[in-house]
Design a protein around this motif. Structure first.
Motif, PDB file in Angstrom:
ATOM      1  N   UNK A 267      24.970  49.654 -34.772  1.00  0.00           N
ATOM      2  CA  UNK A 267      23.566  50.072 -34.648  1.00  0.00           C
ATOM      3  C   UNK A 267      23.069  50.217 -33.209  1.00  0.00           C
ATOM      4  N   UNK A 268      23.645  49.499 -32.247  1.00  0.00           N
ATOM      5  CA  UNK A 268      23.188  49.618 -30.866  1.00  0.00           C
ATOM      6  C   UNK A 268      23.381  51.047 -30.372  1.00  0.00           C
ATOM      7  N   UNK A 269      24.559  51.616 -30.650  1.00  0.00           N
ATOM      8  CA  UNK A 269      24.876  52.944 -30.157  1.00  0.00           C
ATOM      9  C   UNK A 269      24.007  54.046 -30.718  1.00  0.00           C
ATOM     10  N   UNK A 270      23.554  53.898 -31.938  1.00  0.00           N
ATOM     11  CA  UNK A 270      22.723  54.947 -32.541  1.00  0.00           C
ATOM     12  C   UNK A 270      21.239  54.748 -32.244  1.00  0.00           C
ATOM     13  N   UNK A 271      20.803  53.493 -32.137  1.00  0.00           N
ATOM     14  CA  UNK A 271      19.380  53.217 -31.980  1.00  0.00           C
ATOM     15  C   UNK A 271      18.908  53.292 -30.534  1.00  0.00           C
ATOM     16  N   UNK A 272      19.685  52.747 -29.609  1.00  0.00           N
ATOM     17  CA  UNK A 272      19.237  52.639 -28.215  1.00  0.00           C
ATOM     18  C   UNK A 272      18.922  53.990 -27.575  1.00  0.00           C
ATOM     19  N   UNK A 273      19.775  55.032 -27.719  1.00  0.00           N
ATOM     20  CA  UNK A 273      19.421  56.314 -27.093  1.00  0.00           C
ATOM     21  C   UNK A 273      18.093  56.884 -27.571  1.00  0.00           C
ATOM     22  N   UNK A 274      17.793  56.746 -28.870  1.00  0.00           N
ATOM     23  CA  UNK A 274      16.530  57.275 -29.386  1.00  0.00           C
ATOM     24  C   UNK A 274      15.333  56.454 -28.896  1.00  0.00           C
ATOM     25  N   UNK A 320      22.078  40.873 -37.717  1.00  0.00           N
ATOM     26  CA  UNK A 320      20.798  40.950 -36.995  1.00  0.00           C
ATOM     27  C   UNK A 320      20.568  42.375 -36.499  1.00  0.00           C
ATOM     28  N   UNK A 321      21.613  43.006 -35.958  1.00  0.00           N
ATOM     29  CA  UNK A 321      21.470  44.392 -35.496  1.00  0.00           C
ATOM     30  C   UNK A 321      21.031  45.319 -36.620  1.00  0.00           C
ATOM     31  N   UNK A 322      21.585  45.095 -37.815  1.00  0.00           N
ATOM     32  CA  UNK A 322      21.227  45.932 -38.958  1.00  0.00           C
ATOM     33  C   UNK A 322      19.768  45.766 -39.339  1.00  0.00           C
ATOM     34  N   UNK A 323      19.270  44.531 -39.251  1.00  0.00           N
ATOM     35  CA  UNK A 323      17.872  44.281 -39.614  1.00  0.00           C
ATOM     36  C   UNK A 323      16.916  45.052 -38.709  1.00  0.00           C
ATOM     37  N   UNK A 324      17.293  45.204 -37.433  1.00  0.00           N
ATOM     38  CA  UNK A 324      16.444  45.950 -36.500  1.00  0.00           C
ATOM     39  C   UNK A 324      16.829  47.419 -36.426  1.00  0.00           C
ATOM     40  N   UNK A 327      15.936  50.293 -39.784  1.00  0.00           N
ATOM     41  CA  UNK A 327      14.651  51.027 -39.816  1.00  0.00           C
ATOM     42  C   UNK A 327      14.601  52.167 -38.807  1.00  0.00           C
ATOM     43  N   UNK A 328      15.211  51.954 -37.628  1.00  0.00           N
ATOM     44  CA  UNK A 328      15.223  53.017 -36.625  1.00  0.00           C
ATOM     45  C   UNK A 328      16.028  54.206 -37.126  1.00  0.00           C
TER      46      UNK A 328
END
Length: 343
Positions: A267-274, A320-324, A327-328
């Motif tokens: 999830x870090x790789x997909x969420x952080x850029x956006x 924990x990453x999935x929980x945040x 939604x993104x």
């Protein structure tokens, strides 16, 4: 823009302070400062801060930065808002490389990530890093090669997911014939953890990732050109064949090294850029890459702080990453779908 960087930098620093002081045992700011400055402090506090939390904090910050920048590069290269090392099977390729080394070595310690091959010494750690980077690179090259034939980003995304499943199936075969102790340790490694990188190995992790991030920043101009399409990039004098392989190599190194030391971090790789695009209000990679470094580090470490809270035990980082992150990703999908309908 300077104000936005300032705000992001302040958030990054606050999360770092939280990472050092907050956990199953709370450490005061004054005690943490004494440890960092070398002053005399209680032995237990010194052990907690110096031997556990500072290495874990450094690891989370640099790995989060590496995965965030990897996701940004892949989203630009594939021109797909859902591309990241995890979704496109890159992390699965790295996991396969690690599984081959670990299952073949037959020597594990009782901790996570980097501790897998403590009995093999430093050369064993390099073997895991190289195997993970090669595995990530092979899968990414395969996805990119298919992308030359199939231009649909949605189909390419699904193919990446299927390749990830295929690689995971091969890992399952390895696990089926492995010793129970190897299976248990590899499963725990797959949960993701920043706690396995100790002082004697952290230099390897930080050194490789810093070099990778510096190279990624040097490619900011070609990445900006890719935003307008490959034909435009070629008119700017960019040799696309060389550039694709350069981006594959740097992404594989960043994702592969992170995988090797900490397990697959989702999830870090997909969420952080956006998130970074929204915060910085820009699509310029000269802005986005530093932003993803700060944002990825902060998000990864914040998840680790939450995972270490009293009463929760030690939660898997990916939970924990999935929980945040979920939604993104849902918001991204909804916006993408609306954009496709408007065309």
């Amino acid at each position: 823009m300077g104000l936005r960087f300032g705000v992001l930098g302040c958030v990054w620093l606050i999360v770092i302070v939280m990472g050092i002081t907050i956990g199953s045992v709370t450490v005061s700011l004054s005690d943490a400062y004494k440890v960092i400055s070398g002053e005399t402090v209680d032995a237990v506090v010194y052990t907690i801060v110096h031997d556990i939390r500072i290495p874990r904090t450094i690891t989370a910050v640099v790995v989060g930065a590496a995965i965030g920048v990897s996701g940004l590069i892949m989203q630009t290269l594939f021109r797909n808002p859902l591309a990241d090392p995890y979704v496109l099977g890159i992390s699965s390729g790295g996991s396969l490389g690690v599984a081959l080394v670990i299952m073949g070595s037959g020597a594990l310690s009782t901790a996570y990530g980097a501790e897998f091959t403590s009995s093999l010494g430093l050369s064993g750690q390099f073997a895991i890093v190289i195997a993970s980077a090669i595995g990530s690179g092979v899968v990414m090259a395969l996805v990119l090669g298919i992308g030359h034939i199939i231009r649909s980003s949605a189909v390419l995304l699904l193919l990446g997911v299927m390749i990830g499943y295929f690689v995971s199936a091969f890992i399952s075969v390895l696990i089926a014939y492995a010793e129970p102790a190897l299976v248990a340790q590899f499963t725990r490694w797959g949960f993701g953890s920043y706690t396995g990188v100790t002082w004697d190995r952290i230099g390897i992790l930080v050194g490789i990732i810093l070099v990778g991030l510096a190279i990624a920043f040097s490619l900011a101009k070609p990445l900006n050109a890719l935003l307008l399409g490959e034909r435009y990039a070629q008119t700017m004098g960019i040799e696309m064949r060389t550039m694709r392989w350069a981006l594959i190599a740097i992404t594989s190194i960043l994702a592969g090294v992170s995988n090797a030391f900490c397990g697959p971090i989702a999830f870090i790789g997909i969420a952080v850029p956006h998130v970074t695009r929204g915060v910085m209000g820009s699509s310029d990679h000269r802005v986005l890459i530093p932003g993803c470094i700060l944002g990825g580090g902060a998000m990864a470490l914040l998840a680790d702080v939450i995972a270490q809270q009293p009463g929760t035990g030690v939660l898997p980082i990916n939970a924990v990453n999935a929980a945040f992150g979920a939604p993104i990703v849902i918001v991204i999908l909804l916006r993408w779908y609306r954009g496709m309908e408007d065309r």
